[in-house]
Design an enzyme around this catalytic site. Structure first.
Site, PDB file in Angstrom:
ATOM      1  N   ASP A 268      63.031  24.963  70.250  1.00  0.00           N
ATOM      2  CA  ASP A 268      63.593  24.007  71.021  1.00  0.00           C
ATOM      3  C   ASP A 268      63.164  23.187  71.771  1.00  0.00           C
ATOM      4  O   ASP A 268      63.589  22.970  73.550  1.00  0.00           O
ATOM      5  CB  ASP A 268      64.240  25.806  72.282  1.00  0.00           C
ATOM      6  CG  ASP A 268      65.020  25.226  73.126  1.00  0.00           C
ATOM      7  OD1 ASP A 268      65.182  24.404  72.961  1.00  0.00           O
ATOM      8  OD2 ASP A 268      64.921  26.114  74.076  1.00  0.00           O
TER       9      ASP A 268
ATOM     10  N   HIS B  38      68.813  28.736  70.842  1.00  0.00           N
ATOM     11  CA  HIS B  38      69.156  29.188  71.541  1.00  0.00           C
ATOM     12  C   HIS B  38      71.657  28.498  71.236  1.00  0.00           C
ATOM     13  O   HIS B  38      71.017  27.100  70.937  1.00  0.00           O
ATOM     14  CB  HIS B  38      69.061  29.794  72.995  1.00  0.00           C
ATOM     15  CG  HIS B  38      68.752  27.869  74.066  1.00  0.00           C
ATOM     16  ND1 HIS B  38      69.657  27.251  74.342  1.00  0.00           N
ATOM     17  CD2 HIS B  38      67.977  27.359  73.886  1.00  0.00           C
ATOM     18  CE1 HIS B  38      69.370  26.299  74.675  1.00  0.00           C
ATOM     19  NE2 HIS B  38      68.388  26.355  74.273  1.00  0.00           N
TER      20      HIS B  38
ATOM     21  N   ASP C 159      69.985  20.208  72.960  1.00  0.00           N
ATOM     22  CA  ASP C 159      69.472  21.434  73.097  1.00  0.00           C
ATOM     23  C   ASP C 159      70.636  22.386  73.039  1.00  0.00           C
ATOM     24  O   ASP C 159      71.583  22.774  74.504  1.00  0.00           O
ATOM     25  CB  ASP C 159      69.105  20.738  74.841  1.00  0.00           C
ATOM     26  CG  ASP C 159      67.881  21.988  74.944  1.00  0.00           C
ATOM     27  OD1 ASP C 159      68.158  23.200  74.678  1.00  0.00           O
ATOM     28  OD2 ASP C 159      67.634  21.578  76.446  1.00  0.00           O
TER      29      ASP C 159
ATOM     30  N   GLU D 145      70.128  31.990  77.594  1.00  0.00           N
ATOM     31  CA  GLU D 145      68.579  30.931  77.176  1.00  0.00           C
ATOM     32  C   GLU D 145      68.476  29.575  79.140  1.00  0.00           C
ATOM     33  O   GLU D 145      67.535  29.977  80.401  1.00  0.00           O
ATOM     34  CB  GLU D 145      68.105  29.769  76.168  1.00  0.00           C
ATOM     35  CG  GLU D 145      66.491  29.404  76.589  1.00  0.00           C
ATOM     36  CD  GLU D 145      66.069  27.919  77.120  1.00  0.00           C
ATOM     37  OE1 GLU D 145      64.804  27.582  77.618  1.00  0.00           O
ATOM     38  OE2 GLU D 145      67.614  27.146  77.289  1.00  0.00           O
ATOM     39  N   GLU D 146      69.346  28.698  79.003  1.00  0.00           N
ATOM     40  CA  GLU D 146      69.932  27.975  80.349  1.00  0.00           C
ATOM     41  C   GLU D 146      70.165  28.531  81.203  1.00  0.00           C
ATOM     42  O   GLU D 146      69.679  27.894  82.728  1.00  0.00           O
ATOM     43  CB  GLU D 146      70.846  26.946  79.779  1.00  0.00           C
ATOM     44  CG  GLU D 146      70.244  26.250  78.234  1.00  0.00           C
ATOM     45  CD  GLU D 146      69.554  25.242  78.495  1.00  0.00           C
ATOM     46  OE1 GLU D 146      69.019  24.759  80.055  1.00  0.00           O
ATOM     47  OE2 GLU D 146      69.509  24.446  77.972  1.00  0.00           O
TER      48      GLU D 146
ATOM     49  N   HIS E 172      70.623  17.529  78.601  1.00  0.00           N
ATOM     50  CA  HIS E 172      71.454  17.716  79.149  1.00  0.00           C
ATOM     51  C   HIS E 172      72.045  16.879  80.372  1.00  0.00           C
ATOM     52  O   HIS E 172      72.452  16.838  81.111  1.00  0.00           O
ATOM     53  CB  HIS E 172      70.543  18.942  80.607  1.00  0.00           C
ATOM     54  CG  HIS E 172      70.157  19.878  79.785  1.00  0.00           C
ATOM     55  ND1 HIS E 172      68.707  20.500  81.201  1.00  0.00           N
ATOM     56  CD2 HIS E 172      69.722  20.501  78.930  1.00  0.00           C
ATOM     57  CE1 HIS E 172      68.192  21.617  80.429  1.00  0.00           C
ATOM     58  NE2 HIS E 172      68.979  21.694  79.185  1.00  0.00           N
TER      59      HIS E 172
ATOM     60  N   ASP F 264      73.363  28.100  73.703  1.00  0.00           N
ATOM     61  CA  ASP F 264      74.210  28.152  75.255  1.00  0.00           C
ATOM     62  C   ASP F 264      73.692  26.614  75.458  1.00  0.00           C
ATOM     63  O   ASP F 264      72.560  26.520  75.021  1.00  0.00           O
ATOM     64  CB  ASP F 264      73.944  28.860  76.273  1.00  0.00           C
ATOM     65  CG  ASP F 264      72.370  29.006  76.764  1.00  0.00           C
ATOM     66  OD1 ASP F 264      72.075  29.046  75.856  1.00  0.00           O
ATOM     67  OD2 ASP F 264      72.601  29.133  77.741  1.00  0.00           O
TER      68      ASP F 264
HETATM   69 ZN   LIG Z   1      66.783  25.219  74.765  1.00  0.00          ZN
END
Ligand SMILES: [Zn+2]
Length: 410
Positions: free
Chosen positions: A199, A79, A142, A176-177, A381, A81
Site C-alpha cells: 500500500d 484495501h 491506492d 482503510e481510508e 488521492h 476502498d
Molecule cells: Zn492506501
C-alpha cells in the site's frame, strides 16, 4: 506479466469503491462489496484455496505450501476502498506507452495537464508505461495497484510450482481510508505469523514505523451578554480558545515539521461567544514524546479549568493508533527480508518513517506485525494520481521474492 497487470488493474479501478466515513456499515459503501465479490471469483479462478468473504466484506484466501519444510505463514494485504478526498466514480484510466518524460495532457477539454514542473519525479519514468486518470477522478492505484500485484503474484506462483514456498495468506480489506480497515479484521482467521501491506507509493518504499496518534477535542463554554452591558460579565469562549491555543509550541505543527518530528495539528476551530470547540490531532513517532505531548495538553487544560471553572472547559483525549515500529522491531527479520528481496531485484529500498498511519499500525498491535511495501503509484488521492506499470511488475516480483526468501531462510 505486463498485460495481465494492466488488465486486472483497469478492471478494478472501474468499480467505484470510495469509502464513506458517515456510513455505519462495514464495508461503508456498496461498491466495496461489488469489488470484493469480483475478487472472490477471481481468487477461485486462479486456483487459490480457502477463499472466503465474511459478513463484513473481508476477503481472504490461501496459497497452500508446496514444500515439506517448516516455513512461517506470511500474509499480504491490500484495501479495496479508495480515498474520500476526490471522486472515484467513472474512473477512466489512460495508458501512456513509452512515456517521453514531458507533460501529459490528462484532459484536453478541461485543460488538465500533469507537468514535470509540478511533479519533478515525472522524468524518472521516461520510457515506462504509465496509467493515469482522465483528469476528472482519482485513479485508485491506492490501493487497487496493491490488489493487482498480490493477485498477479499468486497467479504466477500457482503457474510456477517449481518455486518453493510455505503457506501464504492474502486478504483484501474494506475502509482503510476512513481508518476502519483493521477494526473487523479477523487476525485469528487470517492466521499468519506476519504480513505486509502492499500500500506504499513509489518504487522501493519500505515502511515499518508510523506515528503514535491521538485526538483531542476541547470544548470551552463562555457567557454571552449583550455587548452594551457586558462589562465584567461577558466571557468570550473564542478568546479563551485562542489563548489556550497560544500555549502550544507553534513550531510543532504539520507545516513546520518533517521526518521524525511530531506535532499538534489544529484541525478545526468552531466557535461563537458562548461556545467554542477545538479539535486537534497529536502525532509523534516516539512514545515518550507522544506521552509528553498528551500531558502538555492535559496540563494546559487544567490551568484553564482552574482559571475559568472546571465545568467550562472540557477535554476529550483519545488514542487513535500507535507506532507499529514498536511491534515490528522485535521481528525485524521481516523488514530485512523485504529489504533483501528488493536489493536482489535491483530495487533501491527507501526506508522512511510514515508520517501517518496505515492498516499495519493497528494490525501490528492486534498481533500481526505488518510493515508496508511500495505499489509503484504516485500522487494518491487526486486527479494527478498515476502508476508505472514497469514498477507494478517490480512490486509483483518483490512479493514473489519475499515469499521465496521466507522459504529459503526457514
Ligand atoms: Zn492506501
Amino acid at each position: 506479466m505486463k498485460n495481465e497487470l494492466i488488465e486486472r488493474f483497469t478492471s478494478y479501478v472501474k468499480v467505484d469503491t470510495q469509502s464513506n466515513e458517515n456510513s455505519e456499515t462495514c464495508p461503508s459503501t456498496e461498491g466495496q462489496w461489488t469489488l470484493a465479490r469480483m475478487l472472490v471469483k477471481e481468487l477461485q479462478s486462479i486456483g487459490m484455496q480457502e477463499v472466503t468473504i465474511d459478513e463484513n466484506g473481508y476477503v481472504m484466501a490461501t496459497l497452500p505450501p508446496n514444500t515439506q519444510k517448516e516455513v512461517p505463514t506470511i500474509g499480504f494485504l491490500a484495501h479495496v476502498d479508495t480515498a474520500t478526498d476526490f471522486t472515484g466514480k467513472n474512473v477512466n484510466p489512460q495508458i501512456v506507452e513509452n512515456y517521453d518524460g514531458n507533460e501529459i495532457v490528462l484532459n484536453e477539454a478541461l485543460k488538465v495537464v500533469m507537468s514535470p514542473k509540478d511533479f519533478p519525479s515525472l522524468p524518472e519514468y521516461k520510457g515506462h508505461t504509465l496509467i493515469t486518470t482522465d483528469g476528472t477522478t482519482l485513479l485508485g492505484a491506492d490501493n487497487k495497484a496493491g490488489i493487482t500485484e498480490i493477485m498477479t503474484a499468486m497467479a504466477y506462483l500457482i503457474k510456477h510450482p517449481e518455486i518453493k514456498h510455505g503457506k501464504v495468506r492474502v486478504a483484501f480489506t474494506p475502509d482503510e481510508e476512513i481508518g476502519r480497515g483493521p477494526h473487523k479484521f479477523d487476525v485469528a482467521a487470517f492466521n499468519a505469523k506476519y504480513a505486509y501491506t502492499v500500500d506504499g507509493g513509489p518504487l522501493g518504499e519500505l515502511e515499518y514505523e508510523s506515528f503514535n496518534a491521538a485526538g483531542a477535542k476541547i470544548t470551552i463554554k463562555g457567557n454571552n451578554i449583550h455587548p452594551g452591558s457586558a462589562k465584567d460579565k461577558m466571557v468570550n469562549s473564542m478568546k479563551i480558545a485562542m489563548n489556550l491555543h497560544s500555549k502550544l509550541p507553534i513550531q510543532e505543527a504539520p507545516e513546520h515539521t518533517e521526518g521524525y518530528e511530531g506535532f499538534f495539528h489544529l484541525l478545526q476551530f468552531n466557535g461563537d461567544v458562548e461556545l467554542t470547540k477545538l479539535h486537534y490531532i497529536i502525532r509523534d513517532h516516539d512514545m515518550e514524546n507522544f506521552k509528553a505531548r498528551k500531558a502538555l495538553i492535559e496540563n494546559i487544560v487544567s490551568e484553564f479549568k482552574a482559571k475559568y471553572g472546571s465545568d467550562n472547559i472540557n477535554l476529550e483525549l483519545n488514542d487513535q493508533y500507535y507506532n507499529m515500529g514498536e511491534k515490528i522491531k522485535p521481528v525485524m527479520e521481516i523488514v530485512d527480508i523485504a529489504h533483501e528481496a528488493m536489493v536482489s531485484l535491483d530495487i533501491k529500498p527507501i526506508v522512511k518513517p510514515i508520517r501517518g498511519g496505515t492498516d499495519g499500525s493497528q494490525l501490528s498491535y492486534m498481533g500481526l506485525p505488518t510493515p508496508n511495501i511500495f505499489t509503484g503509484g504516485e500522487n494518491f488521492h487526486g486527479k494527478f494520481e498515476f502508476i508505472s506499470v514497469d514498477n507494478m511488475i517490480k512490486a509483483t516480483n518483490t512479493v514473489i521474492e519475499i515469499i521465496k526468501l521466507t522459504e529459503q531462510k526457514a
